[in-house]
Design an enzyme around this catalytic site. Sequence first.
Site, PDB file in Angstrom:
ATOM      1  N   ILE A 194      28.830  43.360  41.814  1.00 51.85           N
ATOM      2  CA  ILE A 194      29.698  42.466  42.587  1.00 51.85           C
ATOM      3  C   ILE A 194      28.886  41.710  43.641  1.00 51.85           C
ATOM      4  CG2 ILE A 194      31.661  42.409  44.202  1.00 51.85           C
ATOM      5  CD1 ILE A 194      32.901  44.703  42.561  1.00 51.85           C
ATOM      6  N   GLU A 212      26.748  38.996  41.848  1.00 51.39           N
ATOM      7  CA  GLU A 212      27.513  37.858  41.303  1.00 51.39           C
ATOM      8  C   GLU A 212      27.913  36.918  42.445  1.00 51.39           C
ATOM      9  OE1 GLU A 212      29.353  39.909  37.268  1.00 51.39           O
ATOM     10  OE2 GLU A 212      30.751  39.225  38.790  1.00 51.39           O
ATOM     11  N   HIS A 262      21.663  29.495  12.511  1.00 53.93           N
ATOM     12  CA  HIS A 262      20.515  28.904  13.203  1.00 53.93           C
ATOM     13  C   HIS A 262      20.859  27.496  13.653  1.00 53.93           C
ATOM     14  CE1 HIS A 262      16.408  27.915  14.239  1.00 53.93           C
ATOM     15  NE2 HIS A 262      16.550  26.779  13.564  1.00 53.93           N
TER      16      HIS A 262
HETATM   17  C1  FAD Z   1      34.860  40.880  42.695  1.00 56.67           C
HETATM   18  C2  FAD Z   1      35.061  41.732  41.478  1.00 56.67           C
HETATM   19  C3  FAD Z   1      34.643  41.282  40.245  1.00 56.67           C
HETATM   20  C4  FAD Z   1      34.826  42.052  39.116  1.00 56.67           C
HETATM   21  N1  FAD Z   1      34.404  41.569  37.918  1.00 56.67           N
HETATM   22  C5  FAD Z   1      34.573  42.307  36.812  1.00 56.67           C
HETATM   23  C6  FAD Z   1      34.168  41.809  35.553  1.00 56.67           C
HETATM   24  O1  FAD Z   1      33.667  40.694  35.436  1.00 56.67           O
HETATM   25  N2  FAD Z   1      34.370  42.575  34.457  1.00 56.67           N
HETATM   26  C7  FAD Z   1      34.920  43.826  34.545  1.00 56.67           C
HETATM   27  O2  FAD Z   1      35.066  44.503  33.523  1.00 56.67           O
HETATM   28  N3  FAD Z   1      35.329  44.329  35.729  1.00 56.67           N
HETATM   29  C8  FAD Z   1      35.168  43.592  36.858  1.00 56.67           C
HETATM   30  N4  FAD Z   1      35.608  44.081  38.055  1.00 56.67           N
HETATM   31  C9  FAD Z   1      36.226  45.420  38.081  1.00 56.67           C
HETATM   32  C10 FAD Z   1      37.692  45.344  37.612  1.00 56.67           C
HETATM   33  O3  FAD Z   1      38.389  44.437  38.414  1.00 56.67           O
HETATM   34  C11 FAD Z   1      38.321  46.714  37.684  1.00 56.67           C
HETATM   35  O4  FAD Z   1      37.533  47.644  36.984  1.00 56.67           O
HETATM   36  C12 FAD Z   1      39.718  46.685  37.056  1.00 56.67           C
HETATM   37  O5  FAD Z   1      40.544  45.782  37.734  1.00 56.67           O
HETATM   38  C13 FAD Z   1      40.348  48.077  37.087  1.00 56.67           C
HETATM   39  O6  FAD Z   1      41.599  48.000  36.512  1.00 56.67           O
HETATM   40  P1  FAD Z   1      42.750  49.024  36.887  1.00 56.67           P
HETATM   41  O7  FAD Z   1      43.897  48.663  36.014  1.00 56.67           O
HETATM   42  O8  FAD Z   1      42.241  50.401  36.856  1.00 56.67           O
HETATM   43  O9  FAD Z   1      43.092  48.748  38.430  1.00 56.67           O
HETATM   44  P2  FAD Z   1      43.373  47.447  39.276  1.00 56.67           P
HETATM   45  O10 FAD Z   1      42.993  46.216  38.572  1.00 56.67           O
HETATM   46  O11 FAD Z   1      42.756  47.710  40.601  1.00 56.67           O
HETATM   47  O12 FAD Z   1      44.943  47.426  39.411  1.00 56.67           O
HETATM   48  C14 FAD Z   1      45.648  48.404  40.106  1.00 56.67           C
HETATM   49  C15 FAD Z   1      46.966  47.824  40.533  1.00 56.67           C
HETATM   50  O13 FAD Z   1      47.773  48.871  41.028  1.00 56.67           O
HETATM   51  C16 FAD Z   1      48.512  48.403  42.134  1.00 56.67           C
HETATM   52  N5  FAD Z   1      48.931  49.560  42.922  1.00 56.67           N
HETATM   53  C17 FAD Z   1      48.178  50.428  43.622  1.00 56.67           C
HETATM   54  N6  FAD Z   1      48.921  51.387  44.182  1.00 56.67           N
HETATM   55  C18 FAD Z   1      50.199  51.100  43.839  1.00 56.67           C
HETATM   56  C19 FAD Z   1      51.437  51.732  44.109  1.00 56.67           C
HETATM   57  N7  FAD Z   1      51.510  52.842  44.816  1.00 56.67           N
HETATM   58  N8  FAD Z   1      52.564  51.168  43.614  1.00 56.67           N
HETATM   59  C20 FAD Z   1      52.513  50.022  42.862  1.00 56.67           C
HETATM   60  N9  FAD Z   1      51.365  49.397  42.575  1.00 56.67           N
HETATM   61  C21 FAD Z   1      50.228  49.940  43.048  1.00 56.67           C
HETATM   62  C22 FAD Z   1      47.513  47.522  42.862  1.00 56.67           C
HETATM   63  O14 FAD Z   1      48.177  46.623  43.721  1.00 56.67           O
HETATM   64  C23 FAD Z   1      46.845  46.819  41.681  1.00 56.67           C
HETATM   65  O15 FAD Z   1      47.516  45.633  41.354  1.00 56.67           O
HETATM   66  C24 FAD Z   1      35.459  43.320  39.211  1.00 56.67           C
HETATM   67  C25 FAD Z   1      35.907  43.779  40.449  1.00 56.67           C
HETATM   68  C26 FAD Z   1      35.725  42.994  41.568  1.00 56.67           C
HETATM   69  C27 FAD Z   1      36.229  43.495  42.882  1.00 56.67           C
END
Ligand code: FAD
Length: 467
Positions: free
Chosen positions: A184, A187, A445
């Site tokens: 991160i 990038e 190619h």
């Molecule tokens: C700047 C940045 C760039 C990235 N780029 C990449 C990339 O290019 N490729 C890649 O593979 N990964 C990338 N990632 C990592 C990727 O974003 C995460 O691995 C991915 O989003 C994880 O998915 P998830 O579903 O586990 O959780 P999240 O995407 O974090 O989603 C969790 C959701 O749960 C919600 N939530 C939390 N607690 C509660 C609750 N109690 N009640 C209701 N809702 C709740 C949150 O609001 C959130 O919307 C990047 C991360 C960042 C920060």
Amino acid sequence: MKEYDVVIIGSGPGGYICAVRSAQLGMKVAIIEKYKTLGGTCLNVGCIPSKAWLDSSEKYHELTHSFTDHGITAGSVKLDFSKMRERVKKVVTDVSGGVSFLMKKNKVDVYIGEGSFKDANTVTIKGEKEVQDIKGAKIVIATGSKPSTLPGVIIDKKRIITSTEALVLEELPKKLIVIGGGVIGLELTSVFRRLGTEVSVVEFADSIIGTMDGELSKTLHKILKKDGVEFYLGHGVTEAKSDGKKVVVTAKDKKTEKMITLEGDYCLVAVGRRAFTDGLNLQAAGIKIDDRGRVETNSHLQTNVPHIYAIGDVIKGAMLAHKAEEEGVLVAEYMDSQLPHIDYNLIPGVVYTWPEVASVGLTEEQLKASGKEYKTGSFPFKASGRARASNESDGFVKVLADKKTDEILGVHMIGPRCADLIGEAVLAMEYRASAEDVGRTSHAHPTYSECLKEACLAATDNRALNI
Ligand SMILES: Cc1cc2nc3c(=O)[nH]c(=O)nc-3n(C[C@H](O)[C@H](O)[C@H](O)COP(=O)(O)OP(=O)(O)OC[C@H]3O[C@@H](n4cnc5c(N)ncnc54)[C@H](O)[C@@H]3O)c2cc1C
């Protein structure tokens, strides 16, 4: 009270993909999201906006730096930072709208509000206006992660910021200090450096992108340095403070113990992320977390309470959107009494700098440590006609294969469009291809993908054809 076959908490790539697959399998599904927009970190403040900034900044950089080599001279080039930001915002809105569409299409009930366990089958949703309970025969925790920080570094979200704020800055920083040389951090370093910001990266380890193959790390370091990024490797940040206008970061050289002081107008803290379970009231359902605050799961991604599952960033493993997605699918299919499986060794890792860096399988360092006998084959992009044609000849593809069986054990690449090229390596390894299998496959190619074929030929019997 409404009752569902499955209630999913969190609408990131783990949660929403789990919802789609569960609905496809005939389950009655609810998804809960505490923010107004769906898609989680990835769509709102992660993968998508960062890639939108990377693409815009790359276009600007090409116009100001490499178009003249192609015989294109632009008159006066103006950077409209706020327009760039607006485009990124629109991309995010559009993509998040796509997730809402998918929920409707698959008849998934969406609840906006914070979900917390009332007991092991009931989730309370605190919305803006009302509080309600819903029941789930199965529940999936997909609440993702939040940025971490370091002792002595207090994130004020104005000058000392995380990636979330960096993606919506109202002005282009003049001097940015990035703490953390991981994916991160680098990038966003690329985005701002390409737009003209002076960037210094402070990293505690002796190398950047430390978990990837050492050769990739060295090559990316060299290229970013050439682009003007300043690096302080082997330095531990002791403090970052801000007076509201500028930031001062102090760090100690691990070897010499000499202190350095860096000044900038912003400091980006990119030292990793922590599993996010705040507000979930896990104890009401009796769910265990590990010593790093991650929800504990078994190989079927069940928590210690068997009808409650957890996926994505909130559990162990790489914090990647596609890992979370695979886990979302696995849980849906397991709940449907199928026997799905994920090979975590084949989850690719990508850094979307330019050139791009991509990796799958074991690194050379891991193979050496394991004592396994392996052979390597490398092919540089400068020997590729396609790379030459587009003036993109930095980098290489390296293939590591079993010395006896020729099975591909790892593929590591840095160069143009590697984020897309790695897909072929993942597919080959998923089917346990040998290096010769790929080397004998016809590749169009001229394409960048020929470099993977050539690296495989080099690994097979040192018989790359174009070098
Ligand atoms: C700047 C940045 C760039 C990235 N780029 C990449 C990339 O290019 N490729 C890649 O593979 N990964 C990338 N990632 C990592 C990727 O974003 C995460 O691995 C991915 O989003 C994880 O998915 P998830 O579903 O586990 O959780 P999240 O995407 O974090 O989603 C969790 C959701 O749960 C919600 N939530 C939390 N607690 C509660 C609750 N109690 N009640 C209701 N809702 C709740 C949150 O609001 C959130 O919307 C990047 C991360 C960042 C920060």
